[in-house]
Structures are given as C-alpha cells and as structure tokens.
Design an enzyme around this catalytic site. Structure first.
Site, PDB file in Angstrom:
ATOM      1  N   LEU A  89      -7.107  30.526  26.247  1.00 24.38           N
ATOM      2  CA  LEU A  89      -8.344  29.867  25.827  1.00 24.38           C
ATOM      3  C   LEU A  89      -9.558  30.319  26.633  1.00 24.38           C
ATOM      4  CD1 LEU A  89      -7.000  26.241  25.241  1.00 24.38           C
ATOM      5  CD2 LEU A  89      -7.200  28.149  23.623  1.00 24.38           C
ATOM      6  N   HIS A 154      -0.770  12.532  41.385  1.00 19.12           N
ATOM      7  CA  HIS A 154       0.455  12.461  40.602  1.00 19.12           C
ATOM      8  C   HIS A 154       0.849  10.999  40.428  1.00 19.12           C
ATOM      9  CE1 HIS A 154       1.268  16.694  40.148  1.00 19.12           C
ATOM     10  NE2 HIS A 154       1.122  16.896  41.449  1.00 19.12           N
ATOM     11  N   ASP A 184       3.094   7.969  34.603  1.00 13.69           N
ATOM     12  CA  ASP A 184       3.025   9.088  33.665  1.00 13.69           C
ATOM     13  C   ASP A 184       3.498   8.684  32.272  1.00 13.69           C
ATOM     14  OD1 ASP A 184       2.050  10.798  35.569  1.00 13.69           O
ATOM     15  OD2 ASP A 184       3.920  11.868  35.907  1.00 13.69           O
TER      16      ASP A 184
END
Length: 408
Positions: A89, A154, A184
């Site tokens: 991209l 995280h 997550d």
C-alpha cells in the site's frame, strides 16, 4: 465456501436460510490477533474475507512458532476460509488496486495506528468516494483520538491501564499477567463485530457507510460500568472494593480437593448455600453466609477442610446429585474434550492438504441448532492475488507490471 454445522441434529429451517453473511465482501488489512479473530467469525458467518498482506512477508502470525508444518498454529486457527492478496500500500499501484477492490466490498477493517491510513492516501473520505456504502472499521488500542491514541501497547498493557488487572487476577497487592488476551478478543474483536454489523445494517437501509472507531481500552472500561455504578450511591464513591458483592467470599471462591485439584463454589443464592452446608456437614454456618472479619475467615477454613476430604471425581459425583453451583476447575484440554463441548460441536476439524487434519475451536454462535464454521484451509500468501486482480479488470500485462513495481 465449505461450512459445517456444529450441531448433531440440524435445524432444517435455519439451513434453508443459508449463511447469514453470504454475498458480503470484507477487506481485512489487520495483522495478528484482534482483527483476525473478528474476521474469522465473519467468515464463519459466510462473508468473503479478503486478507490484504504485505508482499513477501504477509501477516506476522503466518510464520510464528509453534508451526504445524508450513504455518504457525495460531495463524491456522484464525484464517480459515479466507482469501489472500498481496498489495504494497506504499506504492501507487498497490493503493489503486486496493481502491478498486473497495469498490466491490461492503466492509473494510484495519488495525493501523491512527493517521496511517490518511498518510497512505486511504482516508475514510477517499474510501467513501469510491464506495459510499462501505463500512470502515478501525480497530486500535486506544481509539482514533485522545492523548494515548499513538501509544504502543499490547493486551496486558490495556488491562493494567484500564484498572482491570486486579479484577482479572484477584489481587491488588500482587498483580500479575493474565493468560488470556481478554482485551484483544473481548474488548477488541467482539466490539468490532458488533460495530461492524450495526453499521452494515444501517448501510443497507441508508446507502451510506459509517466509520466505526473501536478502542480496546474503551471496550474494557465498558465491562465494569455495572460495578462502578455503585459509586453513584451515597457513601459509594470509593475504589477500595469495586467488586460485586460476592467477589471472593467463602461461598464464592475456589477450594482444593484431596487430590490437589480444585472445585469452584458459587453458592450465592440462599438455597444453594443451604445445600452446600448440608453436603459439607457444616450446619453451624447455615445462617451465617454473609459473616465478616474473623468469623468469615473461620468459615472459609471450615469449607477448605471439608473439600480436602474427597478427591475431585468424588465431589463431582456428589454435587451432580446436590445442586449448589459447585463445579470442577478443568484444564483447557479437559473442557474441550468434555461431553458437553463435543455435544455442542465447538471442536471442528479442518482438512488442510498442506498441514494435515487440524482441530480448532469453532464459532460459538448458533442459528437455531446450527453453528456455522468455515472448514476451508487458510490461503497461502498471495494465493488469490491474480484471480482477484483479474476480477477487478487487470489483464496479464497489467498484473506483470504490478509485479515489476513490487506492488503485489
């Protein structure tokens, strides 16, 4: 797309309806866990998920150990039945190919840091100029705005920063890492699915796609609103004990058995508490369920001594016949091999010609008696690049040119 019901007795009415997201195309720009978990469920629902990966390297999880044969085990579990196209991209050719793909899609999900899509020339405005009906979802740690939006973090960071770590592992004095990435998956993937599907319904009605901003941190905080609501009560504005009332009380705790295993006691209601006291031969505590201080500690010790008198299997049999919300602590393997999990069809098998027959945990959502799961194997890196570009109108010469430019 090959799909299977997890039910032993199929619901014929549900089967006749087909996959609920059949015919919808999703472009997945994410890597690693949260985005993959989200789009795997959408693929299980029947959507065509096109995974856009960096040429040459792809999703990091493809190659991370432990490997089965060619791919990492975690990648294999969360990319069943998807397609793979490689696009760089950062190149003009890669961006244009993505925009042509956007014209054919219903949903695009990305997990870059805020601002990256804009810098790539792929802002929501640019995407909507190509496809006004497109639902665009950004799945990030802290959302698109705010002083922490650019912070690297995280799952464990989110759990700690959002004030949930002691809620997860039960200790303010000794906080420690949790073994399950609850932020997550629970606050990221599931919230993204909810936002995407809500926006998709609206797009079908209005003809206009929305931008869905999913923050894992926001999602985690949303879980504890029913707890922090107590701060609105008189004298309730304290952080000393934000837990729901039965948290780690003697009747709502974990006890060791004679063979070193553990039983969970959830005897919250009075009827269950009375049964527990009768089974454990502790009649003196029948009317003292909510005692505190030294008396509470004495009660806990009495319950602990009682559970040490028998092994896990014995207690399971006893409480199968005496309902008190007392259940065993099982390992993950024991849970998945349980009669109940097998009957529910939560364990699925995927026959991958490169990796062999693999067992995975499948989609938990049922439609009637049917749980739909994509049973097609994961795609090799870039397996669908040429076919998708051909569908978008690229001829062999144009595709070769993109290869020369290292755009694919």
């Amino acid at each position: 797309m090959d799909q299977q019901s997890g039910a032993t007795a199929p619901d014929t009415d549900t089967q006749s309806l087909g996959s609920p997201l059949a015919g919808f195309r999703i472009i997945d720009l994410t890597r690693l866990l949260p985005g993959a978990w989200c789009t795997q469920m959408l693929a299980d629902f029947g959507a065509e998920v096109i995974k856009v990966e960096q040429p040459g390297s792809g999703d990091y999880w493809r190659w991370m150990p432990p490997k089965i044969r060619h791919h990492g085990a975690q990648f294999l579990s969360l990319n069943r039945g998807k397609k793979s196209i490689t696009l760089d991209l950062k190149t003009a050719g890669g961006r244009e190919a993505l925009l042509k793909l956007v014209e054919t899609a219903d949903i695009l999900i990305e997990g870059f840091r805020p601002g990256v899509m804009n810098r790539l020339g792929l802002s929501t405005e640019v995407l909507h100029a190509r496809n006004p009906r497109l639902v665009v979802c950004a799945l990030t740690g802290f959302g698109q705005e705010g002083p922490w939006s650019q912070m690297a973090a995280h799952d464990l960071n989110y759990v700690g920063m959002m004030g949930l770590m002691h809620l997860v592992n039960g200790s303010r004095e000794n906080p420690h890492a949790n073994g399950l990435p609850i932020g997550d998956v629970g606050a990221g993937s599931l919230m993204a699915i909810a936002g995407i599907l809500a926006a998709l319904v609206d797009a079908q009605r209005s003809g206009r796609g929305r931008f869905v901003d999913i923050s894992i941190a926001d999602g985690l905080l949303s879980w504890i609103g029913f707890i922090t609501s107590r701060w609105n009560a008189p004298d309730g504005d304290t952080d000393d004990n934000p837990f729901d009332a039965p948290f780690n009380k003697p009747f709502y705790s974990v006890y060791e058995t004679a063979d070193g295993r553990h039983m969970v006691v959830g005897a919250y209601e009075e009827k269950f508490w009375q049964t527990l006291c009768r089974v454990l031969d502790l009649p003196q505590w029948t009317d003292r369920q909510w005692c505190e201080g030294a008396e509470e500690q004495a009660l806990r010790a009495d319950i602990a001594r009682a559970f040490k008198q028998r092994n896990l299997a014995e207690w399971q049999q006893i409480f199968a016949e005496n309902e008190a919300c007392v259940t065993p602590v099982l390992s993950t393997r024991e849970a998945l091999n349980s009669e109940h999990a097998r009957a529910r069809g939560i364990v699925i098998k995927v026959d991958d010609p490169r990796e062999g027959v693999l067992e995975h945990v499948g989609n938990p959502i049922r439609f009637g008696k049917e749980a739909r799961n994509s049973l097609d194997p994961v795609p090799s890196l870039g397996a669908d690049t040429a076919s998708l570009l051909t569908e978008l109108g690229y001829d062999e010469t144009a595709i070769d040119q993109l290869r020369q430019e290292k755009a694919i």
